[in-house]
Design a protein around this motif. Structure first.
Motif, short mmCIF file in Angstrom:
data_model
loop_
_atom_site.label_atom_id
_atom_site.label_comp_id
_atom_site.label_asym_id
_atom_site.label_seq_id
_atom_site.Cartn_x
_atom_site.Cartn_y
_atom_site.Cartn_z
N GLN A 2 33.69 -23.25 -17.53
CA GLN A 2 33.86 -23.36 -18.73
C GLN A 2 32.61 -22.66 -19.52
OE1 GLN A 2 34.70 -27.25 -20.54
NE2 GLN A 2 35.28 -27.74 -18.57
N LEU A 3 31.53 -22.62 -19.13
CA LEU A 3 30.50 -21.77 -19.52
C LEU A 3 30.31 -20.43 -19.62
CD1 LEU A 3 27.57 -24.37 -18.48
CD2 LEU A 3 28.84 -24.23 -20.67
N ARG A 4 31.26 -20.03 -20.30
CA ARG A 4 31.59 -18.20 -20.26
C ARG A 4 31.49 -17.97 -21.79
NH1 ARG A 4 31.35 -17.41 -15.35
NH2 ARG A 4 32.91 -17.67 -13.96
N ASN A 5 30.95 -17.06 -22.24
CA ASN A 5 30.98 -16.40 -23.77
C ASN A 5 30.25 -17.52 -24.43
OD1 ASN A 5 32.52 -14.09 -23.33
ND2 ASN A 5 34.40 -15.49 -23.05
N VAL A 6 29.10 -18.03 -24.09
CA VAL A 6 28.27 -19.12 -24.84
C VAL A 6 27.45 -18.44 -25.85
CG1 VAL A 6 26.36 -20.80 -24.45
CG2 VAL A 6 28.18 -20.64 -22.63
N ARG A 7 27.56 -18.90 -26.94
CA ARG A 7 26.87 -18.48 -28.25
C ARG A 7 25.59 -19.21 -28.57
NH1 ARG A 7 30.84 -18.71 -33.08
NH2 ARG A 7 29.51 -20.82 -33.31
N HIS A 8 25.53 -20.51 -28.07
CA HIS A 8 24.30 -21.09 -28.78
C HIS A 8 24.32 -22.29 -27.82
CE1 HIS A 8 21.18 -22.94 -31.11
NE2 HIS A 8 21.81 -24.29 -31.13
N GLY A 23 34.21 -21.01 -31.00
CA GLY A 23 33.91 -22.08 -31.72
C GLY A 23 34.34 -23.38 -31.28
N SER A 24 34.34 -23.39 -29.98
CA SER A 24 34.83 -24.59 -29.21
C SER A 24 33.04 -25.13 -28.64
CB SER A 24 36.02 -24.61 -28.29
OG SER A 24 35.49 -23.42 -27.24
N CYS A 37 31.73 -35.24 -24.87
CA CYS A 37 32.46 -34.95 -26.22
C CYS A 37 33.87 -35.18 -26.31
CB CYS A 37 32.00 -33.78 -26.87
SG CYS A 37 32.71 -32.43 -26.03
N SER A 38 34.32 -35.79 -25.06
CA SER A 38 35.92 -35.96 -25.13
C SER A 38 36.32 -36.62 -26.27
CB SER A 38 36.09 -36.79 -23.77
OG SER A 38 35.75 -37.86 -23.59
N GLU A 39 35.83 -37.87 -27.14
CA GLU A 39 36.21 -38.51 -28.01
C GLU A 39 36.28 -37.76 -29.29
OE1 GLU A 39 34.51 -42.28 -28.67
OE2 GLU A 39 34.55 -42.91 -26.57
N VAL A 40 35.66 -36.59 -29.32
CA VAL A 40 35.62 -36.11 -30.46
C VAL A 40 36.07 -34.45 -30.18
CG1 VAL A 40 34.22 -37.18 -31.95
CG2 VAL A 40 33.29 -35.49 -30.54
N GLN A 41 36.33 -34.13 -28.77
CA GLN A 41 36.64 -33.03 -28.67
C GLN A 41 37.91 -32.14 -29.38
OE1 GLN A 41 35.31 -31.39 -25.40
NE2 GLN A 41 35.58 -29.56 -26.68
N MET A 45 36.47 -27.61 -33.25
CA MET A 45 36.87 -26.48 -33.14
C MET A 45 36.12 -25.49 -34.56
SD MET A 45 39.20 -26.26 -30.87
CE MET A 45 39.99 -27.45 -29.94
N ASN A 46 35.81 -24.28 -34.23
CA ASN A 46 35.27 -23.52 -35.38
C ASN A 46 33.84 -24.19 -35.53
OD1 ASN A 46 37.50 -21.99 -35.73
ND2 ASN A 46 38.56 -23.63 -36.73
N VAL A 47 33.13 -24.29 -34.57
CA VAL A 47 31.68 -24.96 -34.71
C VAL A 47 30.75 -23.76 -34.96
CG1 VAL A 47 29.85 -26.19 -33.78
CG2 VAL A 47 32.23 -27.20 -33.31
N GLN A 48 30.02 -24.09 -36.09
CA GLN A 48 29.17 -22.88 -36.40
C GLN A 48 27.65 -23.27 -35.85
OE1 GLN A 48 29.88 -20.06 -38.11
NE2 GLN A 48 31.76 -20.83 -37.24
N GLN A 49 27.28 -24.39 -36.05
CA GLN A 49 25.99 -25.04 -35.65
C GLN A 49 25.85 -26.51 -34.97
OE1 GLN A 49 23.42 -25.41 -39.15
NE2 GLN A 49 21.84 -26.75 -38.08
N ILE A 50 25.00 -26.52 -34.08
CA ILE A 50 24.63 -27.79 -33.52
C ILE A 50 23.33 -28.06 -33.53
CG2 ILE A 50 24.83 -29.30 -31.57
CD1 ILE A 50 27.30 -27.85 -30.59
#
Length: 122
Positions: A2-8, A23-24, A37-41, A45-50
Protein backbone atom coordinates in the motif's frame (compact mmCIF):
# COMPACT_ATOMS: atom_id res chain seq x y z
CA UNK A 1 2.21 -2.94 -1.04
CA UNK A 2 0.00 0.00 0.00
CA UNK A 3 2.99 2.32 0.46
CA UNK A 4 3.25 3.58 -3.10
CA UNK A 5 2.91 7.16 -4.31
CA UNK A 6 3.37 8.48 -0.77
CA UNK A 7 3.07 12.26 -0.55
CA UNK A 8 3.65 12.82 3.19
CA UNK A 9 4.37 10.83 6.37
CA UNK A 10 3.62 11.83 9.95
CA UNK A 11 4.41 9.92 13.16
CA UNK A 12 3.07 9.49 16.66
CA UNK A 13 5.27 7.97 19.34
CA UNK A 14 4.76 4.45 17.95
CA UNK A 15 2.85 4.67 14.66
CA UNK A 16 2.99 6.23 11.21
CA UNK A 17 0.36 7.63 8.86
CA UNK A 18 1.05 8.29 5.20
CA UNK A 19 -0.94 10.43 2.80
CA UNK A 20 -0.96 8.84 -0.63
CA UNK A 21 -1.10 10.72 -3.94
CA UNK A 22 -4.84 10.03 -4.24
CA UNK A 23 -5.48 11.68 -0.84
CA UNK A 24 -6.15 8.46 1.03
CA UNK A 25 -4.28 7.44 4.20
CA UNK A 26 -2.41 4.31 5.22
CA UNK A 27 -1.50 3.88 8.91
CA UNK A 28 0.67 1.28 10.62
CA UNK A 29 2.40 0.61 13.90
CA UNK A 30 0.90 0.51 17.39
CA UNK A 31 -2.87 0.34 16.87
CA UNK A 32 -3.65 2.12 20.14
CA UNK A 33 -1.51 5.12 19.18
CA UNK A 34 -2.86 5.69 15.67
CA UNK A 35 -1.51 2.73 13.73
CA UNK A 36 -5.04 1.54 13.01
CA UNK A 37 -7.30 4.01 11.21
CA UNK A 38 -9.92 1.44 10.15
CA UNK A 39 -12.68 3.09 12.22
CA UNK A 40 -12.32 6.33 10.22
CA UNK A 41 -10.87 4.94 6.98
CA UNK A 42 -14.01 5.77 4.99
CA UNK A 43 -13.66 9.43 6.07
CA UNK A 44 -9.96 9.65 5.15
CA UNK A 45 -10.39 10.77 1.55
CA UNK A 46 -8.89 13.90 0.02
CA UNK A 47 -6.53 14.38 2.97
CA UNK A 48 -4.34 17.48 2.67
CA UNK A 49 -2.38 17.50 5.94
CA UNK A 50 -1.80 15.24 8.95
CA UNK A 51 -0.54 16.35 12.34
CA UNK A 52 0.28 14.08 15.30
CA UNK A 53 0.45 14.07 19.07
CA UNK A 54 2.27 11.29 20.93
CA UNK A 55 -0.63 8.91 20.32
CA UNK A 56 -3.13 10.34 17.82
CA UNK A 57 -3.41 11.79 14.35
CA UNK A 58 -5.58 14.61 13.01
CA UNK A 59 -6.13 15.05 9.29
CA UNK A 60 -7.39 18.10 7.41
CA UNK A 61 -9.49 17.20 4.38
CA UNK A 62 -9.92 19.26 1.20
CA UNK A 63 -13.33 20.39 2.48
CA UNK A 64 -11.42 21.89 5.46
CA UNK A 65 -12.96 19.53 8.00
CA UNK A 66 -10.97 17.33 10.41
CA UNK A 67 -10.81 13.60 11.09
CA UNK A 68 -8.96 12.35 14.18
CA UNK A 69 -8.00 8.87 15.33
CA UNK A 70 -5.75 7.13 17.82
CA UNK A 71 -5.59 7.30 21.59
CA UNK A 72 -8.58 9.24 22.92
CA UNK A 73 -6.56 10.87 25.70
CA UNK A 74 -4.05 12.13 23.14
CA UNK A 75 -6.57 13.89 20.89
CA UNK A 76 -7.80 10.91 18.90
CA UNK A 77 -11.41 11.98 19.47
CA UNK A 78 -12.49 15.42 18.26
CA UNK A 79 -16.24 14.75 18.50
CA UNK A 80 -16.70 17.32 21.31
CA UNK A 81 -15.58 20.10 18.94
CA UNK A 82 -16.40 18.51 15.58
CA UNK A 83 -19.11 21.07 14.78
CA UNK A 84 -16.53 23.86 15.26
CA UNK A 85 -13.92 22.24 13.01
CA UNK A 86 -14.98 23.91 9.76
CA UNK A 87 -12.78 25.97 7.47
CA UNK A 88 -9.67 24.58 9.17
CA UNK A 89 -6.47 26.04 7.73
CA UNK A 90 -3.79 24.46 9.92
CA UNK A 91 -3.35 22.10 12.88
CA UNK A 92 -0.56 22.13 15.44
CA UNK A 93 0.01 19.66 18.27
CA UNK A 94 1.46 19.36 21.74
CA UNK A 95 2.33 16.06 23.35
CA UNK A 96 -1.36 15.15 23.88
CA UNK A 97 -3.53 17.89 22.34
CA UNK A 98 -4.33 19.54 19.03
CA UNK A 99 -5.16 23.13 18.12
CA UNK A 100 -6.70 24.11 14.78
CA UNK A 101 -6.60 27.56 13.20
CA UNK A 102 -9.82 28.38 11.37
CA UNK A 103 -10.23 30.66 8.35
CA UNK A 104 -11.52 33.49 10.56
CA UNK A 105 -8.36 33.33 12.70
CA UNK A 106 -10.02 31.67 15.68
CA UNK A 107 -8.61 28.55 17.34
CA UNK A 108 -10.31 25.29 18.34
CA UNK A 109 -8.48 22.85 20.63
CA UNK A 110 -9.12 19.28 21.75
CA UNK A 111 -7.30 16.50 23.55
CA UNK A 112 -5.80 16.51 27.03
CA UNK A 113 -6.82 19.81 28.67
CA UNK A 114 -3.69 19.80 30.85
CA UNK A 115 -1.58 20.00 27.70
CA UNK A 116 -3.53 22.60 25.74
CA UNK A 117 -6.62 20.67 24.69
CA UNK A 118 -8.93 23.31 26.15
CA UNK A 119 -8.50 26.93 25.05
CA UNK A 120 -11.91 28.16 26.25
CA UNK A 121 -10.41 30.27 29.05
CA UNK A 122 -8.09 32.16 26.68
Amino acid sequence: DQLRNVRHIQATYTAFAAILADGSVVAWGNSIFGGDCSEVQDQLMNVQQIQATEGAFAAILTDESVVAWGDLGDGGDCSAVQDQLRNVRHIQATYTAFAAILADGSVVAWGNPDNGGDCSAV
